[in-house]
Design a protein around this motif. Sequence first.
Motif, PDB file in Angstrom:
ATOM      1  N   GLY A  92     -22.093   4.447  10.807  1.00 23.56           N
ATOM      2  CA  GLY A  92     -21.075   4.764  11.782  1.00 23.56           C
ATOM      3  C   GLY A  92     -22.379   4.008  13.589  1.00 23.56           C
ATOM      4  O   GLY A  92     -21.618   3.430  15.002  1.00 23.56           O
ATOM      5  N   GLY A  93     -23.788   4.755  13.429  1.00 20.14           N
ATOM      6  CA  GLY A  93     -25.120   4.461  14.140  1.00 20.14           C
ATOM      7  C   GLY A  93     -24.867   2.790  14.522  1.00 20.14           C
ATOM      8  O   GLY A  93     -24.579   2.692  15.589  1.00 20.14           O
ATOM      9  N   LEU A 112     -24.669  13.979  14.644  1.00 21.09           N
ATOM     10  CA  LEU A 112     -25.661  13.286  14.773  1.00 21.09           C
ATOM     11  C   LEU A 112     -26.270  11.846  15.275  1.00 21.09           C
ATOM     12  O   LEU A 112     -26.840  11.475  14.758  1.00 21.09           O
ATOM     13  N   VAL A 113     -24.795  11.703  14.162  1.00 13.50           N
ATOM     14  CA  VAL A 113     -24.807   9.696  14.670  1.00 13.50           C
ATOM     15  C   VAL A 113     -24.950   8.913  15.718  1.00 13.50           C
ATOM     16  O   VAL A 113     -25.468   8.032  15.666  1.00 13.50           O
ATOM     17  N   ALA A 114     -24.589   9.625  16.809  1.00 16.57           N
ATOM     18  CA  ALA A 114     -24.709   9.204  18.544  1.00 16.57           C
ATOM     19  C   ALA A 114     -26.059   9.335  18.684  1.00 16.57           C
ATOM     20  O   ALA A 114     -26.531   8.434  19.470  1.00 16.57           O
ATOM     21  N   ASP A 143     -28.542  20.581  24.195  1.00 18.13           N
ATOM     22  CA  ASP A 143     -29.742  21.520  23.746  1.00 18.13           C
ATOM     23  C   ASP A 143     -29.521  21.140  22.622  1.00 18.13           C
ATOM     24  O   ASP A 143     -31.219  21.425  21.602  1.00 18.13           O
ATOM     25  N   TRP A 144     -28.589  20.770  20.860  1.00 25.10           N
ATOM     26  CA  TRP A 144     -29.352  20.341  19.933  1.00 25.10           C
ATOM     27  C   TRP A 144     -29.786  19.588  19.767  1.00 25.10           C
ATOM     28  O   TRP A 144     -31.180  19.045  19.204  1.00 25.10           O
ATOM     29  N   MET A 145     -29.629  18.500  20.337  1.00 23.35           N
ATOM     30  CA  MET A 145     -30.048  17.072  19.721  1.00 23.35           C
ATOM     31  C   MET A 145     -31.390  16.629  20.786  1.00 23.35           C
ATOM     32  O   MET A 145     -31.835  15.902  20.356  1.00 23.35           O
ATOM     33  N   SER A 146     -31.586  17.600  21.539  1.00 17.31           N
ATOM     34  CA  SER A 146     -33.188  17.470  22.534  1.00 17.31           C
ATOM     35  C   SER A 146     -34.088  17.785  21.919  1.00 17.31           C
ATOM     36  O   SER A 146     -35.476  16.480  21.480  1.00 17.31           O
ATOM     37  N   LEU A 386     -20.051  -0.037  26.094  1.00 17.44           N
ATOM     38  CA  LEU A 386     -19.909   0.961  25.960  1.00 17.44           C
ATOM     39  C   LEU A 386     -19.502   0.968  24.141  1.00 17.44           C
ATOM     40  O   LEU A 386     -19.258  -0.247  23.432  1.00 17.44           O
ATOM     41  N   ALA A 387     -19.596   2.402  23.832  1.00 18.52           N
ATOM     42  CA  ALA A 387     -19.082   2.250  22.651  1.00 18.52           C
ATOM     43  C   ALA A 387     -18.489   4.197  22.477  1.00 18.52           C
ATOM     44  O   ALA A 387     -18.740   4.752  23.183  1.00 18.52           O
ATOM     45  N   GLY A 388     -17.842   4.324  20.860  1.00 19.01           N
ATOM     46  CA  GLY A 388     -16.827   5.480  21.027  1.00 19.01           C
ATOM     47  C   GLY A 388     -17.023   5.909  19.323  1.00 19.01           C
ATOM     48  O   GLY A 388     -17.184   5.482  18.806  1.00 19.01           O
ATOM     49  N   MET A 389     -16.866   7.096  19.296  1.00 17.91           N
ATOM     50  CA  MET A 389     -16.856   8.109  18.380  1.00 17.91           C
ATOM     51  C   MET A 389     -15.019   9.183  18.055  1.00 17.91           C
ATOM     52  O   MET A 389     -14.915   9.702  19.212  1.00 17.91           O
TER      53      MET A 389
END
Length: 910
Positions: A92-93, A112-114, A143-146, A386-389
């Motif tokens: 996905g990444g 998480l993929v992002a 906050d989570w991914m930082s 540009l990308a999207g999920m």
Amino acid sequence: MLGFGTLTRKVFGTPNDRKIKATRPLIEKINALEPEFEKLSDAGLIEKTEEFRKRVAEGEALDAILPEAFANCREGAKRALGLRAFDVQLMGGIFLHQGNIAEMKTGEGKTLVATLPAYLNALGGKGVHIVTVNDYLARRDADWMSKVYSALGMTTGVVVPQQPDDEKREAYAADITYATNNELGFDYLRDNMKAELSDMAQRGHNFAIVDEVDSILIDEARTPLIISGPSQDRSDLYVTIDRFIPEIQDSHFTLDEKQKNVTFTDEGNEWLEEQLHARGILPEDQSLYDPESTTIVHHINQALRAHKLFQRDKDYIVRPATGPGAQGENEVVLVDEFTGRMMAGRRLSDGLHQAIEAKEGCPIQPENVTLAQVTFQNYFRLYDKLAGMTGTAVTEAEEFQTIYGLGVVEVPTNRPIARKDDDDAVYRTADEKFAAIVETIKEASEKGQPTLVGTTSIEKSEYLSQLLTQAGIKHNVLNARQHDKEAQIIADAGRLGAVTIATNMAGRGTDIKLGGNVDFQIMEAIEANPDADPEEIRKKIEAEHDADEQKVKEAGGLFVLATERHESRRIDNQLRGRSGRQGDPGRSAFFLSLEDDLMRIFGSERLDKVLSSLGMKEGEAIVHPWVNKSLERAQAKVEGRNFDIRKQLLKFDDVMNEQRKVIFAQRREIMEAKDLSEIVADMRHEVIADLVEQYMPPKTYADQWDTEGLYAACIEYLGIDVPVIDWANEEGVDDDDIAERLEEASDKLMAEKAEAFGADTMRQIEKQILLQTIDGKWREHLLTLEHLRSVVGFRGYAQRDPLNEYKSESFHLFETMLDSLRTEVTQKLSQIRPLTEQEQQAMVQELAAQQAAQQAALDQATAESEARTVAELEGGFDENDPSTWGNPGRNEVCPCGSGKKFKHCHGRVV
């Protein structure tokens, strides 16, 4: 015998299969690097980031660094969060980095993929934006991914409404910035209304990853982002017109449900004229077709749309206004068609919201005038990449490709989907359908299977609730009226035997866990029994939950039961996707009737004949894959039509967008320039050339010149009193000589002004006047284009293409605006003069008085806000969640805590 297409797919695979296959070598490389990166120390991970940055700065392509960067990022996430990305998440990444939309099912770990492509693309130092659908998710994900980015030596920022300017600039300066689509768009508009480069927040548009991309780039892209200010109040006219709209007969209008359009017939127009003349709204000698009647006709058309196209408890709800100073009045709140959530603060534009307020007898808020606007399509097309999920994008693949140049790739699930999707059951009548739904829910509930029932409107969710109550089935209802209990209801939706009726609210940002949400249950138990040992409570509830989860799985997992099909297949797929998360068992079924809106509007006659010929008894349903295919074809047609509408709207907006880019680029050039004297002088000389041409036309004799008019114009626009009339009477003088003398005189005047003010001050004055004039002219131009857009469609009746007409006229209007811009800037600069000492003192006193008044108002507003916050917290008030704010008055303090008035803060969105 296999068809050629089927045979080709069997031999070569689908295009999607080939894309997935192409990522396998990359994933193998990343996995092969894992042992090497596991040996690195925490400091070693950060050193790797610095190494990658250096390599990118030296010209190495991001694609070459991808395997190492992904391996480093996966290791950082493993240490910071305890989460190791699966191969499908790496896949996905990769697709996101390539500028695609990755369709990943619910529960596959898109957040998480992002981090993988965000980390890789941030190495270039230009920043990455990760876009979410609401402020809560932006804060939560940042906050989570930082923790991951921090472990890799990168900075994280989050942009939320009403941030102090310094904080906002710092957030945009971070390597990775989390923000909502709304806030990004508004900041772009605000930046292009600023007077200084240092005040601008955004630093460019490098790469954006859009979460829930279909919701943001398709569903929300129908409405432009608008920064607006108040216009004149026409409340009385709305109320007056609304009084006779209910008297309209069916023969007075035509309703097209497919196109969502309603228009008056000739008979209706005649009846209207009689009514308007009789009530004194339209003068006796004036017809509806006269140009003077445009405003009245517009109001009447909006009133007709309010009554015939917008339904209470489906498109909007009327609720008591609960904000301070509401005094028991009601308000109209829009309901999002896709999520079923209330859209507090969002208003329909062009007077339609006011027409609905008049229909429902609510206080009418004044209309607003546009100061700046941009569509999401044109904002997101600013990005270099540009990308999207999302969990649902394949059905809209054509639109993503055509509008944004985005490919859609279906990423396989980590575990096979175990959900069973039943064929649609079609009944003759709605009563038969609902009777079957109640019976099916009862059967599922008795065996302990949790059921999520999807409905398309508040009205239908409450009707079904009544039927279940009558049948003695315990259940919860989740719609815009119960939005404050959403977290609790969703937490319980996966419990053993639970029945939850929901509008499409359950489609986004929620994870329904089998056996219920264990964290929520622990939190509730601790709150209910604060003296008990938290660890004991946790152990007990986790043990109970494991047992319940097993029972729910044995009962078949979550059962998603939809009571109707939506116009868009995506919305149906979102609802289905609530069940069968991460390989869990589950079941989905759609119960339909020929009286449903989709079936009724889009051709159920053939199906009705089929059902009749089969001689079906009451209560029986037709269940067959062919029915599914037929319905999907109908939905695809509707989606195609809606896409055509959006595409046509975008063509019109593209015309404005080109002009917007020119204006914004000019503003930026002005802000970047140190010295604007040459630009201002060029403008002044062009104005002089225009004046000379106007009053002394080429190829005319001296006795045909209007020298008196030119003399007056020189005083008005250039501020110079020169003997133009005497010059014109001189022997051998032509228009070029006059223009040259006027340029010398005006240049001399401006040089004297610069000397009087001081060179630096004069440069600053020139910059401010240029920017203020551009902004004012652009606002006027936007309003003119709005009016042109509303009438240009009628050109089609004259066999002229409305789009081409709009293009040519808007271009002419733009040229006219630029001409008037030069004139106005020249005139303003010619009129400025240094202030006397007394005038300076008076101005200082006036400014001090204004600041004191503003501070007093701010102190009072802060006190009111704090008092209300204390009171409202008891009722579940959350300053970060606009849906809990009740009904703030337009002139009251915004509940978000900014200290600004609501109309200048969250209430400014149209």
